[in-house]
Write a protein that holds these residues in place. Structure first.
Motif, mmCIF file in Angstrom:
data_model
loop_
_atom_site.group_PDB
_atom_site.id
_atom_site.type_symbol
_atom_site.label_atom_id
_atom_site.label_comp_id
_atom_site.label_asym_id
_atom_site.label_seq_id
_atom_site.Cartn_x
_atom_site.Cartn_y
_atom_site.Cartn_z
ATOM 1 N N ALA A 247 0.845 -1.188 0.000
ATOM 2 C CA ALA A 247 0.000 0.000 0.000
ATOM 3 C C ALA A 247 0.881 1.238 0.000
ATOM 4 N N ILE A 248 0.691 2.115 -0.961
ATOM 5 C CA ILE A 248 1.411 3.382 -0.995
ATOM 6 C C ILE A 248 0.590 4.383 -0.194
ATOM 7 N N ILE A 249 1.205 4.915 0.855
ATOM 8 C CA ILE A 249 0.477 5.730 1.831
ATOM 9 C C ILE A 249 1.346 6.890 2.307
ATOM 10 N N LEU A 272 -8.790 14.278 -1.853
ATOM 11 C CA LEU A 272 -8.066 13.583 -2.918
ATOM 12 C C LEU A 272 -8.963 12.890 -3.927
ATOM 13 N N ASP A 273 -8.542 12.982 -5.181
ATOM 14 C CA ASP A 273 -9.079 12.159 -6.257
ATOM 15 C C ASP A 273 -7.985 11.148 -6.582
ATOM 16 N N ARG A 274 -8.108 9.935 -6.052
ATOM 17 C CA ARG A 274 -7.036 8.948 -6.200
ATOM 18 C C ARG A 274 -6.810 8.541 -7.655
ATOM 19 N N GLU A 275 -7.890 8.409 -8.393
ATOM 20 C CA GLU A 275 -7.755 8.026 -9.802
ATOM 21 C C GLU A 275 -6.944 9.065 -10.571
ATOM 22 N N ALA A 276 -7.218 10.346 -10.309
ATOM 23 C CA ALA A 276 -6.476 11.402 -11.005
ATOM 24 C C ALA A 276 -5.018 11.413 -10.570
ATOM 25 N N LEU A 277 -4.777 11.154 -9.301
ATOM 26 C CA LEU A 277 -3.403 11.114 -8.800
ATOM 27 C C LEU A 277 -2.625 9.983 -9.465
ATOM 28 N N GLY A 325 -5.713 28.614 6.364
ATOM 29 C CA GLY A 325 -4.656 27.841 5.727
ATOM 30 C C GLY A 325 -3.828 27.066 6.732
ATOM 31 N N LEU A 326 -3.091 26.101 6.207
ATOM 32 C CA LEU A 326 -2.311 25.200 7.061
ATOM 33 C C LEU A 326 -1.070 24.753 6.311
ATOM 34 N N THR A 327 0.082 24.822 6.970
ATOM 35 C CA THR A 327 1.319 24.296 6.395
ATOM 36 C C THR A 327 1.728 23.055 7.164
ATOM 37 N N LEU A 328 1.989 21.968 6.428
ATOM 38 C CA LEU A 328 2.377 20.697 7.029
ATOM 39 C C LEU A 328 3.793 20.336 6.602
ATOM 40 N N GLY A 329 4.616 19.926 7.541
ATOM 41 C CA GLY A 329 5.954 19.442 7.227
ATOM 42 C C GLY A 329 5.888 18.006 6.741
ATOM 43 N N LEU A 330 6.525 17.724 5.602
ATOM 44 C CA LEU A 330 6.445 16.395 4.996
ATOM 45 C C LEU A 330 7.835 15.845 4.731
ATOM 46 N N ASP A 331 8.098 14.613 5.200
ATOM 47 C CA ASP A 331 9.354 13.911 4.949
ATOM 48 C C ASP A 331 9.176 12.988 3.757
ATOM 49 N N CYS A 332 10.143 13.061 2.827
ATOM 50 C CA CYS A 332 10.006 12.308 1.578
ATOM 51 C C CYS A 332 11.332 11.645 1.219
ATOM 52 N N PRO A 333 11.353 10.313 1.068
ATOM 53 C CA PRO A 333 12.580 9.642 0.619
ATOM 54 C C PRO A 333 12.735 9.806 -0.895
ATOM 55 N N THR A 334 13.932 9.523 -1.378
ATOM 56 C CA THR A 334 14.162 9.602 -2.825
ATOM 57 C C THR A 334 13.935 8.254 -3.506
ATOM 58 N N GLN A 341 8.984 11.339 -4.924
ATOM 59 C CA GLN A 341 9.079 12.780 -5.161
ATOM 60 C C GLN A 341 7.988 13.305 -6.086
ATOM 61 N N PRO A 342 7.776 12.695 -7.265
ATOM 62 C CA PRO A 342 6.669 13.199 -8.086
ATOM 63 C C PRO A 342 5.307 13.005 -7.423
ATOM 64 N N LEU A 343 5.172 11.945 -6.638
ATOM 65 C CA LEU A 343 3.915 11.731 -5.922
ATOM 66 C C LEU A 343 3.671 12.861 -4.932
ATOM 67 N N THR A 344 4.709 13.242 -4.201
ATOM 68 C CA THR A 344 4.571 14.322 -3.221
ATOM 69 C C THR A 344 4.257 15.649 -3.903
ATOM 70 N N ALA A 345 4.886 15.902 -5.047
ATOM 71 C CA ALA A 345 4.594 17.132 -5.779
ATOM 72 C C ALA A 345 3.135 17.160 -6.225
ATOM 73 N N ALA A 346 2.646 16.022 -6.725
ATOM 74 C CA ALA A 346 1.254 15.951 -7.165
ATOM 75 C C ALA A 346 0.296 16.094 -5.985
ATOM 76 N N LEU A 347 0.639 15.488 -4.865
ATOM 77 C CA LEU A 347 -0.187 15.622 -3.668
ATOM 78 C C LEU A 347 -0.262 17.079 -3.232
#
Length: 485
Positions: A247-249, A272-277, A325-334, A341-347
């Motif tokens: 599961a990608i989460i 979220l629209d998962r299909e579009a993502l 508005g809300l800013t969330l800190g997000l940790d992302c592996p490469t 990375q592209p998933l996080t950008a799209a999110l």
């Protein structure tokens, strides 16, 4: 790399070739494919249930504490020694040791289930497991309890895993960092494999693995790009597409910060629209994930996720005090997942529509990243995957606040925990599955994670094999391959 391949050998190209310790917990398909060829377990996964392997039959007590396994007669290890109940006992005890079970930062995975168990061999054909606490899902653990010949254990403990000795349908002939050649075991109790010799070769590049099947340099290639491998039939090969249980989460920090508020967690899910993502990030190579486990899992609910509703998402954020508005800190592996990375950008682009901004922090060292997650040092959320095929393990290791497992991030839902407790003592499979389906529904309304999708996995096989399919866990079982030479 393949200059020594004989005409009898079936070549399997995969990204990694880790002949590691089989008693360390792993969900890596490239590793498990080797173990499945070399070793056996008491039971094997069969759809959402289990089938006999080394155990011919088993029974569990009403309180789910005592399990009795009757072993097959006449099974021998590759060194000729008998695989009896005491040999199985030694492997299970080793599996439960504190120094076993390390995978990407998760220590002693199996010990939490078997560490307080009393394992007995009253006779050569009987194994008894007396658990310290009820566990109706013990088979979920034993499906990875690979049985190793007692004669090989000292070498394993010394760190030498290049001389595996199990009871599997293949035995190792020779190995290096780039290949592992195996020969069929005559008269294996599960039936002799169709192919006399298998040669696993390491090829990290996905495009090169595909080219090997197209050219005939390999008869099997795993983990291919779904779109790129669609033309395999034109090259005289078969493309096998499987839904992976992984599961990608995004793990959500429910211990502190904005995501400790269930309204904020739910708002993210409703945005979220998962299909579009999926269409943007991994076109055609995934299916939407609507709950904490995928549709292949035992007890997975059938209800779809709540419909995308950005208006309700914004209203929930206003209720939680984030109307401006809300800013969330997000940790992302490469890598792992490689599209992180592209998933996080799209999110980020999608969450911006409800007033949420992501402050992204990249991590190149994947193992260090996993340790950070295990130490519960993530910011507000982090890219991750959930890979156990066991629904019970996911609930216990990742969602039960009383256990506070390696990947738990502060989530607490007492109703879900009550269902876990009922599941522990419910030995009827249908009744236990229904309990987990209830947990599935509760976790849709009060999400612990931001669940996105299950990837599709493509495997290439030379020849025309329209009926061939991978097992439900999508681990290649070399013994089940059709005749390819």
């Amino acid at each position: 790399m393949n200059q020594d391949v004989t005409n009898e050998e079936v070549v399997v190209a995969q990204a990694r070739l880790p002949l590691a310790d089989p008693h360390d917990c792993t969900d890596a398909a490239d590793e498990l494919s080797l173990y499945e060829a070399l070793y056996d377990t008491l039971v094997r996964r069969d759809g959402k249930g289990y089938a006999p392997r080394l155990a011919a039959s088993w029974a569990v007590s009403e309180d789910a504490r005592t399990w009795i396994f009757r072993l097959r007669d006449g099974v021998a290890f590759h060194d000729g020694t008998p695989c009896d109940a005491d040999a199985v006992r030694l492997s299970l005890l080793r599996m439960a040791r504190e120094d076993k079970g390390y995978t990407l930062g998760a220590p002693a995975v199996w010990r939490q289930y078997l560490g307080d168990a009393v394992v007995e061999a009253p006779d050569a054909g009987t194994l008894v497991i007396r658990l310290g606490a009820p566990m109706a899902d013990l088979l979920d653990v034993l499906v990875q309890g690979y049985v190793v010949a007692p004669s090989a254990l000292p070498a394993y403990d010394a760190g030498d895993t290049r001389r595996p000795c199990g009871t599997g349908p293949y035995r190792l002939v020779d190995a290096s960092d780039d290949h592992a050649s195996m020969a069929r075991v005559p008269g294996h109790f599960a039936g002799e494999p169709a192919n006399a010799r298998i040669r696993f070769v390491r090829e990290p590049d996905r495009a090169r693995r595909l080219a090997m099947v197209r050219s005939g340099a390999a008869q099997v290639a795993t983990n291919l790009d779904v779109a790129a491998s669609a033309d395999l039939p034109a090259h005289g090969a078969t493309q096998v597409v499987s839904l992976a249980p992984v599961a990608i989460i995004y793990l959500l920090n429910a211990a502190r910060g904005p995501l400790a508020d269930a309204r904020v967690r739910r708002a993210l899910a409703l945005a979220l629209d998962r299909e579009a993502l999926i269409a943007e990030v991994v076109p055609g190579a995934a299916r939407p994930l609507h709950g904490f486990v995928g549709p292949l899992h035992f007890g997975a609910g059938s209800a779809p996720a709540r419909e995308r509703d950005p208006e309700t998402a914004r209203a929930l954020l206003r209720e939680a005090g984030f109307g401006d508005g809300l800013t969330l800190g997000l940790d992302c592996p490469t890598r792992l997942p490689d599209e992180a990375q592209p998933l996080t950008a799209a999110l980020g682009r999608r969450l911006a529509a409800i007033g949420v901004t992501l402050d992204v922090h990249l991590h190149e060292d994947r193992e260090a990243y996993a340790h950070m997650v295990r130490r519960k040092e993530i910011r507000d959320l982090c890219v991750f995957d959930s890979s156990p095929m066991s629904t019970y393990r996911v609930l216990v290791e990742k969602l039960d606040a009383r256990v506070r497992g390696s990947w738990w991030q502060g989530y607490r839902n007492e109703a879900v925990e009550a269902l876990i407790d009922r599941g522990r003592i419910t030995t009827d499979d249908d009744a236990r599955s229904a309990l987990y389906a209830q947990a599935y529904a509760l976790l849709q309304d009060d999400p612990a994670w931001l669940c996105l999708y299950n990837p599709l996995k493509a495997t290439g096989i030379s020849g025309h094999h329209p009926d061939f399919a991978l097992p439900v866990d999508t681990v290649l079982d070399a013994a089940r391959l059709p005749a390819l030479r």
